[in-house]
Design an enzyme around this catalytic site. Structure first.
Site, short mmCIF file in Angstrom:
data_model
loop_
_atom_site.label_atom_id
_atom_site.label_comp_id
_atom_site.label_asym_id
_atom_site.label_seq_id
_atom_site.Cartn_x
_atom_site.Cartn_y
_atom_site.Cartn_z
N ASN A 9 1.09 -0.85 0.39
CA ASN A 9 -0.12 0.17 0.62
C ASN A 9 1.07 1.14 -0.25
O ASN A 9 1.48 1.67 0.88
CB ASN A 9 -0.87 -0.32 1.45
CG ASN A 9 -1.62 1.29 1.15
OD1 ASN A 9 -2.04 2.46 0.36
ND2 ASN A 9 -2.69 1.47 2.64
N LYS A 11 0.55 4.31 -0.96
CA LYS A 11 -0.12 5.63 0.03
C LYS A 11 0.05 6.56 -1.06
O LYS A 11 0.79 6.31 -2.09
CB LYS A 11 0.35 5.81 1.62
CG LYS A 11 0.02 4.36 2.20
CD LYS A 11 0.26 4.98 4.07
CE LYS A 11 0.21 3.63 4.88
NZ LYS A 11 0.24 3.66 5.75
N HIS A 95 -9.13 2.08 4.74
CA HIS A 95 -8.07 2.52 5.18
C HIS A 95 -7.93 3.89 6.83
O HIS A 95 -9.22 4.54 6.07
CB HIS A 95 -7.17 3.31 4.48
CG HIS A 95 -5.38 2.55 5.34
ND1 HIS A 95 -5.17 3.79 5.85
CD2 HIS A 95 -4.61 1.76 5.06
CE1 HIS A 95 -3.69 3.42 6.36
NE2 HIS A 95 -3.14 2.39 5.36
N GLU A 97 -6.85 5.59 7.35
CA GLU A 97 -6.40 7.10 7.04
C GLU A 97 -7.25 7.88 6.54
O GLU A 97 -7.54 9.03 6.41
CB GLU A 97 -4.95 7.32 6.38
CG GLU A 97 -3.86 6.97 6.53
CD GLU A 97 -2.53 6.04 5.98
OE1 GLU A 97 -2.56 6.50 5.14
OE2 GLU A 97 -1.60 5.59 7.08
N GLU A 167 -6.04 -3.36 10.41
CA GLU A 167 -4.91 -2.99 10.25
C GLU A 167 -5.00 -2.25 11.70
O GLU A 167 -5.49 -0.71 12.29
CB GLU A 167 -4.56 -2.03 9.27
CG GLU A 167 -4.89 -2.67 8.21
CD GLU A 167 -3.78 -1.54 7.17
OE1 GLU A 167 -3.04 -2.05 6.23
OE2 GLU A 167 -4.36 0.03 6.69
N GLY A 173 2.39 3.38 10.10
CA GLY A 173 3.27 4.53 10.42
C GLY A 173 4.18 4.50 11.61
O GLY A 173 4.24 5.51 11.93
N SER A 213 2.91 -1.54 9.80
CA SER A 213 4.48 -1.94 10.35
C SER A 213 4.85 -3.75 10.11
O SER A 213 6.01 -4.14 10.44
CB SER A 213 5.59 -1.40 11.46
OG SER A 213 3.79 -0.26 11.36
C1 3PY Z 1 1.06 0.07 7.05
O1 3PY Z 1 1.48 -1.20 7.46
O2 3PY Z 1 1.66 1.33 7.65
C2 3PY Z 1 -0.27 0.50 6.47
O3 3PY Z 1 -0.81 1.40 6.66
C3 3PY Z 1 -0.95 -0.61 5.12
O4 3PY Z 1 -1.53 -0.08 4.90
#
Ligand code: 3PY
Length: 251
Positions: A9, A11, A95, A97, A167, A173, A213
């Site tokens: 992903n 982003k 997601h 975010e 997630e 992040g 992560s």
């Molecule tokens: C991450 O690994 O930080 C994610 O948000 C994957 O979508």
């Protein structure tokens, strides 16, 4: 048998030139698709470059967002119909975010899932709790509530072939990763939620990814958990070497 699915992903991190270079570097390095399915999710501005680069390979492409209408006066939105026409395979939706910064609701996510499915794309539906919800020990009901809302009115067949990504927001992040046991506990609960809503066969078929992560150093342990069928990977998918390492986690 669920085929593991390792999805980057990206982003909002790459331009078309960087995208073309990245995908050229994957040629000949993708895993056997019957063992691991490889996916890259990118912003709409990079999708055509990704598709061109992936042509003739086993790499699948995901959009990072889509609208729930196919066409009309929706300035700036991405049509799921056009994504299908382009040859995009998956759509990442919900997601944290997008839920957080762009105020996407459970209802929007359900509509987006339906629009993707109607156009022949496979949704990757994200869910996950905040640190506060985890600390209050309410993560189980929170995540299963998100799943119930996202799957509203979908049929068992539709659910069996989609992907759910767990997630935990506190692991996105931040460099923090859920322990394999924490990730397994929630992925199992998601599968049980699907079994309660539909049936055991549907629950056994739906693929559940862990995201937050995931990286080469922890992928093996996470993927060894019985209810984790893949990863949705942010930072560690941005460098070809680490993405290739993740794709080949089986050795
Ligand atoms: C991450 O690994 O930080 C994610 O948000 C994957 O979508």
């Amino acid at each position: 048998m669920r085929t593991p699915i390792i999805a980057g992903n990206w982003k909002m991190n790459k331009n078309p030139k960087e995208t073309a270079e990245f995908v050229a570097g994957l040629k000949g390095k993708l895993p056997d698709p019957s063992k691991v399915e490889a996916v890259i999710g990118a912003p709409a501005v990079d999708l055509q470059t990704l598709l061109d680069g992936a042509a003739g390979t086993d790499l699948h492409i995901a959009s990072e967002n889509n609208y729930f209408e196919d066409a009309g006066a929706f300035t700036g939105e991405t049509s799921p119909k056009v994504l299908a026409e382009m040859g995009v395979n998956y759509g990442i939706i919900g997601h944290s975010e997008r839920r957080g910064y762009f105020h996407e609701t459970d209802e929007d996510i359900n509509k987006k899932a339906k629009a993707l499915i109607a156009n022949g794309l496979t949704p990757i539906i994200c869910c996950g709790e905040t640190l506060e919800t985890r600390k209050a020990n309410k993560f189980g009901e929170w995540v299963s509530g998100q799943i119930k809302a996202a799957l509203k009115d979908l049929t068992a067949d539709q659910v069996a072939s989609l992907v759910i990504a767990y997630e935990p927001i506190w692991a996105i992040g931040t460099g923090e990763t859920a322990t394999p046991e924490q990730a397994q506990e929630v992925c199992h609960l998601i599968r049980e939620t699907v079994a309660d809503l539909y049936d055991q066969t549907t629950a056994e078929n739906v693929r559940i990814q862990y995201g937050g992560s995931m990286k080469p150093a922890n992928v093996k342990e996470l993927m060894a958990q019985p209810d984790i069928d893949g990863g949705l990977i942010g930072g560690a998918s941005l460098q070809p070497d680490s993405f290739i390492e993740l794709l080949h986690y089986q050795g």
